[in-house]
Design a protein around this motif. Sequence first.
Motif, PDB file in Angstrom:
ATOM      1  N   ARG A 228      -4.837  -3.169  -7.509  1.00 26.09           N
ATOM      2  CA  ARG A 228      -5.868  -2.144  -7.592  1.00 26.09           C
ATOM      3  C   ARG A 228      -6.168  -1.923  -9.067  1.00 26.09           C
ATOM      4  N   ASP A 232     -11.595   1.461  -8.606  1.00 26.97           N
ATOM      5  CA  ASP A 232     -11.459   1.053  -7.205  1.00 26.97           C
ATOM      6  C   ASP A 232     -11.848  -0.400  -6.964  1.00 26.97           C
ATOM      7  N   THR A 269      -6.315  -3.757   4.639  1.00 30.07           N
ATOM      8  CA  THR A 269      -5.857  -2.536   5.302  1.00 30.07           C
ATOM      9  C   THR A 269      -4.819  -1.815   4.454  1.00 30.07           C
ATOM     10  N   SER A 271      -4.596  -1.956   1.263  1.00 28.02           N
ATOM     11  CA  SER A 271      -5.279  -1.394   0.098  1.00 28.02           C
ATOM     12  C   SER A 271      -5.974  -0.083   0.449  1.00 28.02           C
ATOM     13  N   HIS A 272      -6.524   0.022   1.661  1.00 23.33           N
ATOM     14  CA  HIS A 272      -7.141   1.279   2.090  1.00 23.33           C
ATOM     15  C   HIS A 272      -6.086   2.380   2.205  1.00 23.33           C
ATOM     16  N   GLU A 273      -4.906   2.028   2.707  1.00 26.41           N
ATOM     17  CA  GLU A 273      -3.835   3.008   2.835  1.00 26.41           C
ATOM     18  C   GLU A 273      -3.385   3.513   1.470  1.00 26.41           C
ATOM     19  N   LYS A 275      -5.474   3.836  -0.890  1.00 25.03           N
ATOM     20  CA  LYS A 275      -6.721   4.345  -1.463  1.00 25.03           C
ATOM     21  C   LYS A 275      -7.178   3.476  -2.634  1.00 25.03           C
ATOM     22  N   THR A 277      -9.415   0.930  -2.399  1.00 26.14           N
ATOM     23  CA  THR A 277     -10.793   0.475  -2.315  1.00 26.14           C
ATOM     24  C   THR A 277     -11.612   1.428  -1.463  1.00 26.14           C
ATOM     25  N   LYS A 278     -12.915   1.344  -1.638  1.00 31.54           N
ATOM     26  CA  LYS A 278     -13.827   2.122  -0.807  1.00 31.54           C
ATOM     27  C   LYS A 278     -14.010   1.413   0.536  1.00 31.54           C
ATOM     28  N   PRO A 279     -14.117   2.160   1.629  1.00 30.94           N
ATOM     29  CA  PRO A 279     -14.259   1.524   2.938  1.00 30.94           C
ATOM     30  C   PRO A 279     -15.478   0.620   3.057  1.00 30.94           C
TER      31      PRO A 279
END
Length: 333
Positions: A228, A232, A269, A271-273, A275, A277-279
């Motif tokens: 990361r 983002d 997934t 990376s989203h957890e 935070k 990256t942006k969805p």
Amino acid sequence: MPDQLSSLLDQPASSAIGPLRIDYDTAPLAKLLVDRSVLAIIEFDSEPHNSADARLIGVDLPLLSAEPVREVWRCDRPVTSGHAGSVQWSSDGHWCQFAISVDEADHGDIAESTRVAYARLATFLRDHPRLSVLRLWNYFDAITEGEGDGERYRQFNIGREQGLQGLFDDGFPAATAIGSQSGRRTVQVYGLASRQRGTAVENPRQLSSWHYPREHGPVSPGFARAMRAPRDLLLISGTAAIVGHASQFENDLAAQTGEMLENLRSLITASHEHKATKPDAALRLKAYVQGLDDVPFVIERLRDALPELAGLIILGGQVCRRELVVEIEGVLG
């Protein structure tokens, strides 16, 4: 006395770190070279060289995509570039690109050539302590040639660890290592750093690379599955059909592509957890395949499976395990 890059990095930040945009660009090279927002131009199908314009990096891998394209990194601030010994660099004061190429003929073998390349990079980075390395790319010829611990990739990892001398003891950057098939014996390393540290992201489907067992060589490859970066930006390492630490579906392009995509989804997934990256972030990928016969299937499979795919480059290259025939890497942001 501070060198040019140190002076640039030591300037007080007038604002928060600006965005870095990584695009796949078909603009003429001459047009890109006069654009002072350009941090790096990655030119495929090109012999590694020390360019007079330090933003230009030649990569000795054939471009198998349908149209001529370059990978271009852009900042929102003017870029300065130069050379520090054998290391070329460019920076806007926040982001920094750096690159080095070492001829194996000058140093005897792949391990010593890699040690020299990384020792010079380590000196460059220690001379510029404000920089935090986010991402590395490693390219060299005949990556799986040789048997047992004499395999060139294993020897590369030995030389890399010796050259780094503990530089990444507090955490590895994301990375890719791919073999060229040109016969030119050059070790090429280039990377991205910034004044702001990144956060590593691991894939829960895969064993962290630094924990690989001895069967994969005397020295682990040592890289994060993704990083990361500031603003983002998710920098995705080379990703192949490996579960845990074991290769899957020996020499089966279709099955390996499916497993590789599962790893990519798992990593995104994760990376989203975190935070990271942006969805709704756009995805750009480079895929490495053995040859032209593999290209149509890989393009169709990736485009069908990834609706968020905004750019795709296909390159001819060898994965670091001889039973693996395809690998992807990329950026999400």
